[in-house]
Design a protein around this motif. Sequence first.
Motif, mmCIF file in Angstrom:
data_model
loop_
_atom_site.group_PDB
_atom_site.id
_atom_site.type_symbol
_atom_site.label_atom_id
_atom_site.label_comp_id
_atom_site.label_asym_id
_atom_site.label_seq_id
_atom_site.Cartn_x
_atom_site.Cartn_y
_atom_site.Cartn_z
ATOM 1 N N PHE A 193 51.177 30.265 46.480
ATOM 2 C CA PHE A 193 50.373 30.878 47.530
ATOM 3 C C PHE A 193 48.941 30.396 47.384
ATOM 4 O O PHE A 193 48.410 30.350 46.274
ATOM 5 C CB PHE A 193 50.434 32.407 47.433
ATOM 6 C CG PHE A 193 51.804 32.937 47.679
ATOM 7 C CD1 PHE A 193 52.244 33.184 48.949
ATOM 8 C CD2 PHE A 193 52.660 33.155 46.614
ATOM 9 C CE1 PHE A 193 53.530 33.656 49.190
ATOM 10 C CE2 PHE A 193 53.947 33.633 46.834
ATOM 11 C CZ PHE A 193 54.377 33.880 48.110
ATOM 12 N N GLU A 194 48.357 30.056 48.487
ATOM 13 C CA GLU A 194 46.998 29.541 48.458
ATOM 14 C C GLU A 194 46.175 30.230 49.534
ATOM 15 O O GLU A 194 46.622 30.364 50.677
ATOM 16 C CB GLU A 194 47.005 28.030 48.715
ATOM 17 C CG GLU A 194 45.653 27.399 48.672
ATOM 18 C CD GLU A 194 45.720 25.893 48.861
ATOM 19 O OE1 GLU A 194 44.731 25.320 49.341
ATOM 20 O OE2 GLU A 194 46.761 25.295 48.553
ATOM 21 N N THR A 195 44.997 30.665 49.180
ATOM 22 C CA THR A 195 44.068 31.253 50.126
ATOM 23 C C THR A 195 42.998 30.229 50.436
ATOM 24 O O THR A 195 42.360 29.707 49.523
ATOM 25 C CB THR A 195 43.426 32.532 49.560
ATOM 26 O OG1 THR A 195 44.473 33.463 49.243
ATOM 27 C CG2 THR A 195 42.478 33.168 50.549
ATOM 28 N N VAL A 196 42.832 29.953 51.701
ATOM 29 C CA VAL A 196 41.817 28.987 52.122
ATOM 30 C C VAL A 196 40.475 29.699 52.180
ATOM 31 O O VAL A 196 40.364 30.767 52.788
ATOM 32 C CB VAL A 196 42.181 28.399 53.496
ATOM 33 C CG1 VAL A 196 41.120 27.426 53.969
ATOM 34 C CG2 VAL A 196 43.550 27.729 53.445
ATOM 35 N N PRO A 197 39.459 29.137 51.548
ATOM 36 C CA PRO A 197 38.148 29.803 51.554
ATOM 37 C C PRO A 197 37.545 29.834 52.965
ATOM 38 O O PRO A 197 37.763 28.926 53.768
ATOM 39 C CB PRO A 197 37.300 28.973 50.611
ATOM 40 C CG PRO A 197 38.001 27.673 50.466
ATOM 41 C CD PRO A 197 39.436 27.900 50.789
ATOM 42 N N GLU A 198 36.790 30.890 53.207
ATOM 43 C CA GLU A 198 36.108 31.018 54.497
ATOM 44 C C GLU A 198 34.958 30.030 54.576
ATOM 45 O O GLU A 198 34.283 29.758 53.592
ATOM 46 C CB GLU A 198 35.533 32.423 54.671
ATOM 47 C CG GLU A 198 36.565 33.440 55.023
ATOM 48 C CD GLU A 198 35.917 34.771 55.381
ATOM 49 O OE1 GLU A 198 34.856 34.788 56.029
ATOM 50 O OE2 GLU A 198 36.498 35.779 54.981
#
Length: 70
Positions: free
Chosen positions: A63-68
């Motif tokens: 799982f990867e969260t893309v930075p804002e």
Amino acid sequence: MKLKIDQQADALYLALSEAPASRSEEISPGIVVDYDDQDRVVGIEMLYLSKRAPKADFHRLLFETVPEIA
């Protein structure tokens, strides 16, 4: 948010909410979107998972969260 892989059904379900689905719509062959009574997306189902990703190892998920971007 919950991700469920049902190997027997050959399907993946991404639950985005705990709200019950009041209707479903197949938006593409084998891709079903569930909506609540206020027409918000509560889940997405992908059928025929083994055909869509035949070499995927579903025991190992990343799982990867893309930075804002500010």
